[in-house]
Design an enzyme around this catalytic site. Structure first.
Site, PDB file in Angstrom:
ATOM      1  N   HIS A 152       0.789  -1.247   0.000  1.00 22.13           N
ATOM      2  CA  HIS A 152       0.000   0.000   0.000  1.00 22.13           C
ATOM      3  C   HIS A 152       0.819   1.294   0.000  1.00 22.13           C
ATOM      4  CE1 HIS A 152      -2.917  -3.007   1.281  1.00 22.13           C
ATOM      5  NE2 HIS A 152      -3.899  -2.148   1.141  1.00 22.13           N
ATOM      6  N   GLY A 208      -0.510  -1.959  -5.851  1.00 23.64           N
ATOM      7  CA  GLY A 208      -1.456  -3.062  -5.662  1.00 23.64           C
ATOM      8  C   GLY A 208      -2.839  -2.544  -5.323  1.00 23.64           C
ATOM      9  N   HIS A 209      -2.899  -1.453  -4.603  1.00 20.01           N
ATOM     10  CA  HIS A 209      -4.187  -0.831  -4.272  1.00 20.01           C
ATOM     11  C   HIS A 209      -4.257   0.515  -4.969  1.00 20.01           C
ATOM     12  CE1 HIS A 209      -7.734   0.559  -2.364  1.00 20.01           C
ATOM     13  NE2 HIS A 209      -7.704  -0.275  -1.352  1.00 20.01           N
ATOM     14  N   HIS A 235     -11.037  -7.180  -5.477  1.00 22.01           N
ATOM     15  CA  HIS A 235     -11.308  -6.305  -4.337  1.00 22.01           C
ATOM     16  C   HIS A 235     -12.108  -5.085  -4.805  1.00 22.01           C
ATOM     17  CE1 HIS A 235     -10.098  -3.368  -1.172  1.00 22.01           C
ATOM     18  NE2 HIS A 235     -10.040  -4.445  -0.398  1.00 22.01           N
ATOM     19  N   GLU A 293     -12.853  -9.365  -0.100  1.00 19.54           N
ATOM     20  CA  GLU A 293     -13.504  -8.067   0.082  1.00 19.54           C
ATOM     21  C   GLU A 293     -14.016  -7.574  -1.261  1.00 19.54           C
ATOM     22  OE1 GLU A 293     -11.578  -5.987   3.875  1.00 19.54           O
ATOM     23  OE2 GLU A 293     -10.332  -5.717   2.097  1.00 19.54           O
ATOM     24  N   GLU A 305     -18.641  -3.315   1.580  1.00 26.61           N
ATOM     25  CA  GLU A 305     -17.871  -2.423   2.450  1.00 26.61           C
ATOM     26  C   GLU A 305     -18.319  -0.973   2.247  1.00 26.61           C
ATOM     27  OE1 GLU A 305     -13.622  -2.937   1.935  1.00 26.61           O
ATOM     28  OE2 GLU A 305     -13.199  -1.057   2.968  1.00 26.61           O
ATOM     29  N   CYS A 356     -16.549   1.627   2.263  1.00 27.28           N
ATOM     30  CA  CYS A 356     -15.611   2.255   1.334  1.00 27.28           C
ATOM     31  C   CYS A 356     -15.920   1.908  -0.120  1.00 27.28           C
ATOM     32  CB  CYS A 356     -14.175   1.818   1.636  1.00 27.28           C
ATOM     33  SG  CYS A 356     -13.482   2.595   3.104  1.00 27.28           S
ATOM     34  N   CYS A 400     -10.277   2.081   7.625  1.00 23.47           N
ATOM     35  CA  CYS A 400     -10.410   2.864   6.395  1.00 23.47           C
ATOM     36  C   CYS A 400     -11.776   3.531   6.271  1.00 23.47           C
ATOM     37  CB  CYS A 400     -10.157   1.982   5.173  1.00 23.47           C
ATOM     38  SG  CYS A 400     -11.135   0.472   5.149  1.00 23.47           S
ATOM     39  N   CYS A 401     -12.844   2.837   6.709  1.00 22.26           N
ATOM     40  CA  CYS A 401     -14.192   3.339   6.436  1.00 22.26           C
ATOM     41  C   CYS A 401     -14.542   4.624   7.187  1.00 22.26           C
ATOM     42  CB  CYS A 401     -15.236   2.261   6.721  1.00 22.26           C
ATOM     43  SG  CYS A 401     -15.050   0.798   5.668  1.00 22.26           S
TER      44      CYS A 401
END
Lengths: 638, 638
Positions: free
Chosen positions: B141, B192-193, B267, B319, B335, B337, B403-404
């Site tokens: 990340h 990756g994200h 994801h 996820e 999620e 997010c 994160c949310c």
């Protein structure tokens, strides 16, 4: 003619305890089971032995197997061998076969070569981790292996008359008896996977050695006591009990002493083997608390956690039970071995008390959840028996954990034992399978000959043969699935208004040539699940006689979850002799939901439309033997 | 009066590209959102900062955190800080607050203290594993963190006028530009994200620096090319690419170059952030292949893999996405997010092409899947937003992976940006929220004042104010959920027979005092899912306006899966001002299945009976704020 009533309630209760006939006393000569048993002999036993060879079951030492190595079979791989020995021995008992006999001798020599000077005998703990004997009884299946070895030895002794394996095993059992127990200096351990308990009762019955019965009782009684053996054992090997991978001792039914257990929990096969031993022990020496525990657990299972197929175990996570009414179809575990365990337990309960509830469940497990586990050609197996498939679930030739194949084989090879039980005054007919049973009642030989096309047809005729007339009660099970039965003796109708725990009891002075005719009307039945089984809401299952049906993609040219079977639709069945070994097929006028006008839409304010569809269903036990595709047992009604 | 048609198709197309108003240009003054935004300012932002302090977000170095330590937050914990900075900055832009401003300055000083001499800036890789910079871009990340830092810096700059964070970030972005790219000597990596990609477009727009746009384009274009960077990188650190824990690069949408992707996979949040950047890049420099990829992916998502709540992601395993039509309710991931990401993506698509399909989805995500993520008091959050609960799913104050919460906060603090877009000829009204929007159209200031009780009532009046009369097109979205709308301008009815991509376009010479009245009839709608969504078979969902409804145990005294809502039942709604901040409640005469006569039976040959039950439903976004209990969105109809 009316059914005979017992002269007192107490007499009736006493009469209900009975013993199973050995499978050697019952021939299987029908069109349903006999070909399957022949296939086991001709194909399953040889291919299974091949698989064990291919997977190096007999040369682990040579290959230097170590724990964690990949791919090697599980720590308990020897039980595949011993269950194969058991199945082969059961076969020899009724069908002598010199080659198989020699192969058994060779296998037994292999087993003998493993035995340690003190009597100890375990493949893994001799060839792979000898230093770890009894270090992790929670996980490493040592006594589970011992149990299957014992069952094999009894079957081999009874099937061949040879003591070769029995003697080896008695040495081992004596060692176990010196090692485990309450006495000073003995270990207070028991097995994470029950099996030894029922096996020791078998060994006791075969040898008459009370110590084996006592040891079995010890294992059952010690289980779940505090301080908890698995806690202590974990600490001793430097592990933290709380780190138990399964998180709870419910997994292996050691969360509480058995007498205090009220719910079926944890790993399904473990539960069934434990409860089978509980029934065995109650049979040997009646114990109210243990009997009541078994009753409670049985009642909980059948009212909350049982699949209609006789499958048990709702998730792969623990290979076992989850919550009440949690019976998912697609992700059902319903291990073949668990249905076998269910049959074993109910077979034992039936001997405690001839109550047709047990026989109903025995029959459900045998004809559905167990039998689905093996292909018609006897060479492929289901480990997991879901009630729904998207088309990706298929039988295979072997497993890394290959417990199911030999378990199915030994079950089929011992099928005869499930048909009758008898005591001094009564014979109980639990299953309807064409063939001959040779019984002894109060010292007199009785032969019962069944003629029937069961399970395709509910007409059964029983012919009684005996040297001289004798008085006894002949009890015929009226299955729970049957709403309409007719019974006659020598042409005279018998009213079926006073069943005794589900059995029609005919007491008379029987003589050779007496003919009993039972007709069990066998329409297609719609079955509904409890409204709390969420996965079966708005669904119906079809059952005909003891057989649960399913839809397969190959018979139904629409996605199976599109099919709707209206409540009013007439269900018809017809026998197709050429299809899948000969099966009754069910058909009905149904509808199928249309998704064509939805192609690009996920949500709409109008419900989907339907078109007519002729539904075709086949028996569950025989699915996945044609074009691979979808399957489902529970059919939407709306 | 009729709707105005564009003079040519080409003109119409060009006209549809528009820019979002900044959230500072739009006031939120309604009874639905305004109190929620106030709560974020008064409660969410302070408690969130407290949580970060409590969890030692700012003193990792002092505490000697190491990887694998327990409990420490995830490797990307700094994004909770930077998203909080973003949310707080967005708030400052409209609601000055000296104390918060000072706290931001302090936080920015902390961020500055981490920055390395070369410009690099990352908490984990400075304080925990400095030796591992850029060693595992697949999992760790790093650029995701960079992206949120950049978004924070832009918001801080725009909200406060201060360059303190922006300057830090530009140094870092310059370092990134020197480090990554196709040029000799640069790394060919990407994240990756995804997140850096959309952030760099924001930074480009804020600074005008083309290199940032180019770097974003590089990251999007490089993704998924062969040889695969994540393979190479894994080998370089001595790992085996095949050992990737997620098993497939679909997980991070690097299985194929974006231009070749056809299905939304992996994801869900990663996917949304990536597609948002794709839309941003297409907006900046039109690219047919990239535009078409986005269209394909959008179409696949909405036709196969979208929950009715605007939730996405069917399983916790990745996820993210699973299979077409696999939309389980109880185990839905959805999620918070991911719904935010869905709103972000559709907000961007709407600026490419003012098509109400995008606005419908934006609205669905904001009013349902996103808003359910935060409690009415602004202090508790859902990470996962299932569409069914057995009573064990509750909002909590913080998460190890948090994160949310700050993502919801920044979304609410920027709500104004979603209401309007505009270009030189047209204004587009996407959302109906009471308040005032200040726009500029071809250099002329226009003020639009919305008065409405939306989403409780579909009546919206818009008052236009401008210095002198001007001609432009005012486009009003007619939501997809609305089957019956009426429109008038200064009392004159406008026929709604020629919508342009879902918008009613009124072109006229506008002058101050012009009054537009739109009425969106808002009955309770029944919504059905595609017949291949197995979990929703025989079910209906209730929606009123943009709000999806659900049943809660506290309002319905029977198990929710026992409730049956007949197709013919009349659905009534009434507003309850005192309930849950004021909501419209839906009621209907329904039935409930009876399980009382089933207590001991699991299977029966008769279907269950029912009794009358008055069904009560509340908006999904507001569930789990009273007595804990069951919830379900999809209600059985039969």
């Amino acid at each position: 003619m009316t059914l005979s009533s017992p002269s007192s309630a107490r007499q009736a209760e006493a009469r209900r305890s009975s013993n199973a006939l050995s499978h050697t006393a019952v021939t299987i000569e029908d069109a349903f089971w006999a070909p399957r048993l022949r296939t086991v002999r001709d194909n399953t036993l040889p291919t299974m032995y091949e698989q064990m060879k291919l997977n190096h079951y007999f040369d682990a030492e040579k290959r230097g197997w170590k724990r964690g190595m990949h791919p090697i079979p599980y720590v308990f791989w020897e039980t595949d061998i011993t269950k194969w020995v058991e199945a082969a021995s059961l076969s020899l008992a009724t069908h002598p076969d010199a080659k198989l006999d020699a192969l058994l001798d060779e296998t037994i020599e292999f087993i003998r070569s493993i035995q340690q000077p003190d009597g100890y005998l375990n493949l893994w703990f001799t060839e792979v981790e000898p230093e770890k004997r009894w270090s992790n009884m929670r996980d490493l299946h040592e006594l589970y292996c011992a149990g299957h070895l014992i069952e094999a030895s009894v079957a081999h002794f009874q099937g061949t008359g040879k003591r070769s394996l029995l003697d080896i095993v008695c040495r081992y059992a004596d060692y176990l008896d010196r090692t485990f127990g309450l006495e000073e200096g003995k270990k207070r351990g028991y097995s994470g996977h029950p099996e030894i308990e029922l096996a020791l009762v078998k060994l006791y019955r075969a040898t008459g050695e009370q110590r084996y019965l006592k040891l079995s009782q010890y294992f059952v009684d010690e289980r779940g006591k505090q301080p908890h053996y698995f806690d202590q054992e974990a600490r001793e090997r430097g592990d933290t009990p709380e780190n138990f991978w399964a998180r709870t001792y419910e997994y292996n039914q050691s969360h509480l002493p058995v007498r205090e257990q009220t719910e079926v929990v944890g790993h399904a096969v473990r539960a069934m083997y434990l409860y089978s031993a509980v029934a065995d022990l109650v049979k040997e020496q009646y114990d109210e608390a243990l009997f009541q525990a078994g009753e409670r657990l049985w009642h909980h299972l059948v009212s909350k956690r049982l699949y209609i197929t006789g499958g048990i175990g709702s998730t792969a996570k623990n290979e076992g039970f989850t919550e009440d009414y949690d019976l998912p179809n697609l992700t059902a575990y319903a291990e073949s071995c668990a249905s076998i365990g269910l049959a074993m337990w109910n077979h034992r309960l039936l001997q405690l008390d001839a109550d047709s509830r047990y026989a109903d469940l025995l029959e459900r497990a045998l004809y559905n959840g167990m039998l689905s586990g093996i292909s018609l050609d006897g060479s492929k197996y289901f480990y997991v028996n879901p009630l729904e498939s998207k088309g990706d679930h298929h039988r295979v030739g072997w497993f890394k954990c290959a417990c199911c194949p030999p378990n199915i084989a030994r079950t089929l090879m011992s099928l005869g034992q499930y048909v009758y039980t008898a005591n001094d005054t009564d014979i109980f007919t639990h299953l309807y399978i064409q063939g001959t049973g040779k019984l002894s009642i109060a010292g007199r030989d009785v032969t019962l000959r069944q003629e029937t096309h069961y399970p395709w047809d509910g007409a059964v005729s029983l012919a009684v043969t005996l040297a001289e007339p004798a008085t006894f009660g002949l009890n015929l099970r009226i299955p729970g699935w049957c709403q309409d039965a007719q019974l006659s003796v020598n042409g005279e109708t018998v009213a079926l208004d006073q069943l005794q725990k589900g059995y029609a009891r005919i007491e008379k002075r029987w003589q050779s040539g007496d003919q009993v005719v039972l007709n069990l009307t066998m329409p297609v039945a719609r079955v509904y699940a409890h409204p709390d089984v969420r996965e079966d809401i708005n669904c119906v299952a079809l059952q005909r006689g003891p057989l649960v049906y399913c839809l397969e993609g190959t018979d139904n040219a629409v996605p199976l979850h599109h099919i709707r079977l209206p409540e009013a639709a007439t269900l018809e069945s017809h026998f197709e002799p050429e299809l899948l070994g000969g099966i009754a097929v069910i058909q009905a006028p149904a509808t199928a939901v249309d998704s064509t006008d939805w192609s690009d839409t996920l949500y709409k304010t109008t419900p989907p439309q339907s078109h007519p569809h002729t539904l075709t269903a086949i028996p569950y036990y025989v699915w996945d033997q044609r074009q691979p595709g979808e399957m489902r047992v529970w059919i939407y009604t709306k």
